[in-house]
Design a protein around this motif. Structure first.
Motif, PDB file in Angstrom:
ATOM      1  N   THR A  48       0.949  -1.108  -0.080  1.00  0.00           N
ATOM      2  CA  THR A  48       0.245  -0.144   0.207  1.00  0.00           C
ATOM      3  C   THR A  48       1.158   0.832   0.010  1.00  0.00           C
ATOM      4  N   LEU A  49       1.835   1.686  -0.941  1.00  0.00           N
ATOM      5  CA  LEU A  49       2.011   2.516  -1.580  1.00  0.00           C
ATOM      6  C   LEU A  49       2.356   4.140  -1.197  1.00  0.00           C
ATOM      7  N   HIS A  50       0.965   3.657  -1.287  1.00  0.00           N
ATOM      8  CA  HIS A  50       0.451   5.062  -0.923  1.00  0.00           C
ATOM      9  C   HIS A  50       0.386   5.932   0.631  1.00  0.00           C
ATOM     10  N   THR A  51       0.754   5.454   1.352  1.00  0.00           N
ATOM     11  CA  THR A  51       0.542   5.650   2.852  1.00  0.00           C
ATOM     12  C   THR A  51       2.165   6.400   2.817  1.00  0.00           C
ATOM     13  N   MET A  52       3.058   6.030   2.087  1.00  0.00           N
ATOM     14  CA  MET A  52       4.676   6.378   2.094  1.00  0.00           C
ATOM     15  C   MET A  52       4.850   7.591   1.186  1.00  0.00           C
ATOM     16  N   VAL A  53       3.869   7.897   0.221  1.00  0.00           N
ATOM     17  CA  VAL A  53       4.260   8.689  -0.946  1.00  0.00           C
ATOM     18  C   VAL A  53       3.796   9.875  -0.575  1.00  0.00           C
ATOM     19  N   ASP A  54       4.449  11.128  -0.724  1.00  0.00           N
ATOM     20  CA  ASP A  54       3.828  12.744   0.044  1.00  0.00           C
ATOM     21  C   ASP A  54       2.837  13.101  -1.307  1.00  0.00           C
ATOM     22  N   PRO A  55       1.538  13.034  -1.450  1.00  0.00           N
ATOM     23  CA  PRO A  55       0.843  13.014  -2.311  1.00  0.00           C
ATOM     24  C   PRO A  55       0.687  14.273  -3.199  1.00  0.00           C
ATOM     25  N   MET A  56       1.488  15.175  -2.281  1.00  0.00           N
ATOM     26  CA  MET A  56       1.386  16.977  -3.672  1.00  0.00           C
ATOM     27  C   MET A  56       3.029  16.758  -3.806  1.00  0.00           C
ATOM     28  N   ASP A  57       4.003  15.147  -3.908  1.00  0.00           N
ATOM     29  CA  ASP A  57       5.031  15.343  -4.258  1.00  0.00           C
ATOM     30  C   ASP A  57       5.197  14.896  -5.747  1.00  0.00           C
ATOM     31  N   ARG A  58       5.675  15.850  -7.113  1.00  0.00           N
ATOM     32  CA  ARG A  58       5.225  15.317  -8.256  1.00  0.00           C
ATOM     33  C   ARG A  58       6.706  14.691  -8.690  1.00  0.00           C
ATOM     34  N   GLY A  59       7.806  14.307  -7.809  1.00  0.00           N
ATOM     35  CA  GLY A  59       8.375  13.533  -7.937  1.00  0.00           C
ATOM     36  C   GLY A  59       8.621  12.229  -8.433  1.00  0.00           C
ATOM     37  N   THR A  60       7.953  11.475  -7.331  1.00  0.00           N
ATOM     38  CA  THR A  60       6.691  10.546  -6.640  1.00  0.00           C
ATOM     39  C   THR A  60       5.182   9.316  -6.669  1.00  0.00           C
ATOM     40  N   VAL A  61       4.794  11.124  -6.341  1.00  0.00           N
ATOM     41  CA  VAL A  61       3.434  10.646  -6.389  1.00  0.00           C
ATOM     42  C   VAL A  61       2.894   9.875  -7.517  1.00  0.00           C
ATOM     43  N   ILE A  62       4.517  10.428  -9.249  1.00  0.00           N
ATOM     44  CA  ILE A  62       3.116   9.767 -10.599  1.00  0.00           C
ATOM     45  C   ILE A  62       2.851   8.774 -10.068  1.00  0.00           C
ATOM     46  N   LEU A  63       4.821   8.136  -9.705  1.00  0.00           N
ATOM     47  CA  LEU A  63       5.145   6.505  -9.963  1.00  0.00           C
ATOM     48  C   LEU A  63       4.303   4.826  -9.988  1.00  0.00           C
ATOM     49  N   PHE A  64       4.202   6.240  -7.706  1.00  0.00           N
ATOM     50  CA  PHE A  64       3.151   4.634  -7.507  1.00  0.00           C
ATOM     51  C   PHE A  64       2.301   4.034  -7.015  1.00  0.00           C
ATOM     52  N   GLY A  65       1.960   3.159  -7.032  1.00  0.00           N
ATOM     53  CA  GLY A  65       0.618   2.471  -7.107  1.00  0.00           C
ATOM     54  C   GLY A  65       0.524   1.334  -5.776  1.00  0.00           C
ATOM     55  N   ASP A  66      -0.535   0.706  -5.737  1.00  0.00           N
ATOM     56  CA  ASP A  66      -1.387  -0.299  -4.559  1.00  0.00           C
ATOM     57  C   ASP A  66      -1.149  -2.053  -5.233  1.00  0.00           C
ATOM     58  N   GLY A  67      -1.128  -2.434  -4.431  1.00  0.00           N
ATOM     59  CA  GLY A  67      -1.397  -4.229  -4.909  1.00  0.00           C
ATOM     60  C   GLY A  67      -0.785  -5.603  -5.058  1.00  0.00           C
ATOM     61  N   ALA A  68      -1.363  -6.200  -4.690  1.00  0.00           N
ATOM     62  CA  ALA A  68      -0.735  -8.020  -4.472  1.00  0.00           C
ATOM     63  C   ALA A  68      -0.804  -8.803  -4.930  1.00  0.00           C
ATOM     64  N   ALA A  69       0.118  -9.402  -5.260  1.00  0.00           N
ATOM     65  CA  ALA A  69       0.109 -10.656  -6.120  1.00  0.00           C
ATOM     66  C   ALA A  69       1.077 -11.803  -5.301  1.00  0.00           C
ATOM     67  N   ALA A  70       0.775 -12.853  -5.862  1.00  0.00           N
ATOM     68  CA  ALA A  70       1.098 -14.255  -4.743  1.00  0.00           C
ATOM     69  C   ALA A  70       0.758 -15.494  -5.413  1.00  0.00           C
ATOM     70  N   GLY A  71       1.574 -16.906  -5.343  1.00  0.00           N
ATOM     71  CA  GLY A  71       2.105 -17.313  -6.205  1.00  0.00           C
ATOM     72  C   GLY A  71       2.133 -18.312  -4.600  1.00  0.00           C
ATOM     73  N   VAL A  72       2.126 -19.806  -5.608  1.00  0.00           N
ATOM     74  CA  VAL A  72       2.286 -21.291  -4.997  1.00  0.00           C
ATOM     75  C   VAL A  72       3.742 -21.611  -5.201  1.00  0.00           C
ATOM     76  N   MET A  73       4.646 -21.946  -4.654  1.00  0.00           N
ATOM     77  CA  MET A  73       5.795 -22.715  -5.210  1.00  0.00           C
ATOM     78  C   MET A  73       5.449 -24.651  -4.570  1.00  0.00           C
ATOM     79  N   ALA A 129       5.068  -6.217  -5.001  1.00  0.00           N
ATOM     80  CA  ALA A 129       3.703  -7.149  -5.612  1.00  0.00           C
ATOM     81  C   ALA A 129       3.646  -6.646  -7.370  1.00  0.00           C
ATOM     82  N   SER A 130       4.910  -5.653  -8.111  1.00  0.00           N
ATOM     83  CA  SER A 130       4.205  -5.043  -9.458  1.00  0.00           C
ATOM     84  C   SER A 130       5.378  -6.591 -10.669  1.00  0.00           C
ATOM     85  N   ILE A 131       6.248  -7.476 -10.232  1.00  0.00           N
ATOM     86  CA  ILE A 131       6.583  -8.601 -10.464  1.00  0.00           C
ATOM     87  C   ILE A 131       5.647  -9.721 -10.544  1.00  0.00           C
ATOM     88  N   PRO A 132       5.806  -9.484  -9.895  1.00  0.00           N
ATOM     89  CA  PRO A 132       3.761 -11.233  -9.227  1.00  0.00           C
ATOM     90  C   PRO A 132       2.925 -10.762 -10.459  1.00  0.00           C
TER      91      PRO A 132
END
Ligand code: COA
Length: 303
Positions: A133-158, A264-267
């Protein structure tokens, strides 16, 4: 595999209203159109649980065989205990569980750890999850970072595989002298980034790491059927593809929809790519630390 994405969206047009930027600038420099944003109730453990449950169901495995749970995250809901403890309880698992903190390389690090434990008999099966949940770590007013990050999850069984299947070669690394190019300063709330330094470091680290993993697997770049790079920036991905001798047409990109979701990006991209049984897959991540990790995988168990 399984995925969990919050319904909330933050588009480039939404950002145009909030900060001094344009849809064209963001698309041109990053390739990102929109990202998902979790609500306060959709904490990292909640997203991780949903992705994990879907992965277990899709695998058809008896959950009692899962001896290991790794949750790769840099956005835990609380400092103690680990996010994986909540996820384990939610999923009703009885197994070793820990969080892995290697930023955007976290999922590939987790795959390498789980593979090693399965191969040495320490686990019959493993559930590996990347959740943020990267929105908790990103300054919503910082144009250098807020444009980049998003939230999500993915999983795999090995699970165990025949020798010619599964993880054939891997590489993990870290250069702590680059810690301050992407970090949350002590006592601060939000991430700070030297974008150009991260860009340069990411390309260099990923090309070197992918090459090492390919060499260890005895596989050539042109043999890779599905290349799943960390989804940070289209221009970073294009540079890696070119310099590592990979094929653009076989490279997975879904960052236009989700932005950079760190662990979460690669999975997430791998789950969407749905490799075929027997495909040669290359995963390559890089992130804060600076960390990097690559794995060459023959998809399927061969059993
Ligand atoms: N909208 C419009 N203009 C912006 C902007 C935005 N969101 N962010 C920065 N700018 C401006 C800058 O202020 C600068 O203006 P100036 O020339 O008047 O000073 C100009 O655009 C160029 O900025 P710069 O930071 O040099 O852009 P860039 O080409 O390096 O792109 C990033 C910035 C962040 C997109 C790019 O550096 C990047 O993607 N780096 C890697 C980041 C990453 O992937 N991090 C996570 C790794 S896991």
């Amino acid at each position: 595999m399984g995925t969990a994405l919050p319904a909330g969206k933050l588009t480039n047009f939404d950002l145009e209203k909030r900060i001094d930027t344009t849809n064209e600038w963001i698309l041109d420099r990053t390739g990102i159109s929109e990202r998902r944003v979790a609500t306060d109730d959709e904490t990292t453990d909640v997203l991780a649980t949903a992705a994990g449950a879907e992965a277990i169901k899709a695998s058809g495995i008896d959950p009692e065989l899962i001896d290991l749970l790794i949750v790769a995250t840099i956005t835990p809901p609380q400092k103690l205990p680990a996010t994986s403890a909540f996820v384990q309880d939610n999923l009703g698992l009885a197994c070793g569980a820990f969080d892995l903190v290697a930023a955007c390389s976290g999922f590939v690090y987790s795959v390498v750890m789980a593979d090693s434990l399965i191969k040495t008999g320490g686990a019959r099966a493993a559930l590996v999850i990347g959740a943020e949940t990267l929105h908790t770590m990103v300054d919503p007013m910082d144009r250098g970072t807020v444009i980049l990050f998003g939230d999500g999850a993915a999983a795999g069984v090995m699970v165990p595989s025949a020798p010619a299947y599964g993880v054939l070669g891997s590489d993990i690394g870290c250069d702590g002298s680059l810690a301050n190019i992407l970090y949350v300063p002590p006592g601060a709330e939000f991430v700070q980034m030297d974008g150009k330094a991260v860009f340069r470091g990411a390309v260099r680290a990923c090309v070197q790491s992918a090459t090492t993993a390919l060499e260890r697997a005895g596989i050539k770049g042109e043999e890779i059927d599905v290349f799943v790079p960390h989804q940070a920036n289209t221009r970073i991905i294009d540079a890696i593809v070119e310099r590592a001798g990979l094929d653009n047409a076989r490279t997975v990109k879904n960052l236009d929809k989700y932005g950079n979701t760190s662990a979460a990006s690669i999975p997430l991209a791998l789950a969407e790519a749905q490799p075929n049984d027997g495909d040669l897959v290359l995963l390559c991540g890089f992130g804060a630390g600076m960390t990097w990790a690559s794995a060459v995988i023959r998809w399927g168990t061969g059993l």
